[in-house]
Enzyme design. Structure first.
Site, PDB file in Angstrom:
ATOM      1  CE1 TYR A 230      -3.617   2.625   0.739  1.00  0.00           C
ATOM      2  CE2 TYR A 230      -2.120   3.383   2.458  1.00  0.00           C
ATOM      3  CZ  TYR A 230      -3.240   3.580   1.674  1.00  0.00           C
ATOM      4  OH  TYR A 230      -3.984   4.732   1.811  1.00  0.00           O
ATOM      5  CE  LYS A 234      -3.046   5.355  -1.519  1.00  0.00           C
ATOM      6  NZ  LYS A 234      -4.053   5.906  -2.459  1.00  0.00           N
TER       7      LYS A 234
END
Length: 356
Positions: A230, A234
């Site tokens: 994740y 980002k």
């Protein structure tokens, strides 16, 4: 509260009162202070105020220059070029979490919303809003995005606002990740941004008017154990924001286009719902989703681009990248023991859920 102590309006006023105000005001004030503080401590207070004023002014200058750069070093806002009831905004992942809030808030301002998601229809609280139009689309599929974009252009016209909000979370060790899980999170959190920008940015550049918003995360600045995929996406989202802004100036000669990147911390959205117990146990700061949607809508309506960091209590994380590696890594190492304990608890809970 800590920001208050370096606010120039406060520190400057106090310093003026103690050192440069009219004598009729300054002398009684100093006399009153001398009842509680020695002359040495008053001198130290004045010195401290000078430093706090300097830090506050430097901080404000830093923020202003950063926003100036985010707007391609252009002082003028583009707000005057927008007629909101005629503007069209595309919001991916628009039926839940930040997306639904942004759709509804922008619609309240009169903007025509093209809500994009993978569910069959709009949720009930959005369905009867005449300003919100729904397009079912898997934004990880290039052809599906092209078809969706064509439908929007034919039915409504060229969008001037694109909010790349669609995304998913992921957890677990790097060694637990499967090919499917890795491809899914990178396709949705990163690659889909390329597809939507390829469809909608050219018309914005041609019209010299547009705003692209990228929803990133504070995980853009640090990759916590258990959230590495994740966080990687980002980091890529931040890099995408920086790259597309530069390319739009170079390849499209359109410095008028605005770009905003948003870095929220954990928020009470459906995406975070499975982890709320773990976050509470870790005493992590969880913000209201409206903090993010309000900030994004305000920024779009301002006609200016910006890097929005919406992470109360976690701002120091943002500066880890600017520190020498040994220093930033030392700070992370200090957190190893409590983090390891918390991750072990989370893993046990995950195993129990899987058995059930």
């Amino acid at each position: 509260m800590s920001r208050l102590f370096v606010t120039p309006a406060l520190t400057g006023a106090l310093l003026f009162a103690l050192t440069a105000s009219p004598e009729s005001f300054r002398e009684p004030l100093l006399a009153q202070l001398k009842q509680y503080l020695s002359a040495t401590n008053i001198a130290r207070t004045i010195t401290a105020l000078k430093w706090l004023l300097a830090i506050g002014l430097a901080s404000d200058a830093h923020a202003w220059l950063s926003e100036f750069a985010q707007n391609n070093f252009r002082l003028q806002s583009e707000k005057h070029r927008y007629d909101w009831p005629k503007e069209i905004a595309v919001v991916t992942g628009g039926t839940g979490g930040f997306g639904s809030l942004m759709c509804k808030e922008l619609a309240e301002k009169g903007v025509n919303i093209m809500c994009v998601d993978i569910r069959d229809d709009l949720p009930p609280d959005m369905k009867n809003n005449p300003k919100i139009h729904y397009f079912k689309c898997d934004v990880t599929n290039r052809q599906a995005v092209a078809d969706m974009a064509q439908q929007i252009r034919q039915r409504h016209g060229n969008p001037s606002i694109l909010i790349n909000n669609a995304g998913i979370s992921g957890d677990g060790s790097m060694f637990d990740q499967t090919q499917d899980s890795l491809e899914k999170i990178f396709k949705l959190n990163v690659i889909s941004h390329y597809y939507t920008v390829q469809e909608f940015l050219p018309a914005m550049a041609k019209n010299k008017k547009g705003h692209v918003v990228t929803i990133a995360s504070v995980a853009s600045f640090v990759s916590p154990p258990g959230l590495v995929p994740y966080a990687n996406t980002k980091v890529a989202a931040l890099s995408f924001h920086e790259g597309i802004q530069h390319e739009t100036r170079i390849f499209h000669d359109a410095p008028e286009i605005k770009f905003t990147v948003v870095h929220p911390t954990f928020a009470a959205t459906p995406m975070a719902a499975p982890f709320m117990d773990d976050l509470a146990a870790a005493k992590a700061k969880v913000i209201k989703p409206t903090m993010v949607s309000n900030a994004v809508v305000k920024q779009v309506l301002s006609g200016r681009g910006k890097q929005l960091i919406i992470a109360p209590g976690t701002h120091p994380v943002v500066y880890l990248r600017s520190l020498p590696y040994w220093l930033s890594n030392l700070g992370l190492k200090i957190a190893d023991s409590p983090m390891k304990k918390q991750l072990m608890i989370m893993q046990e809970k995950r195993k129990l859920r899987q058995k059930q």
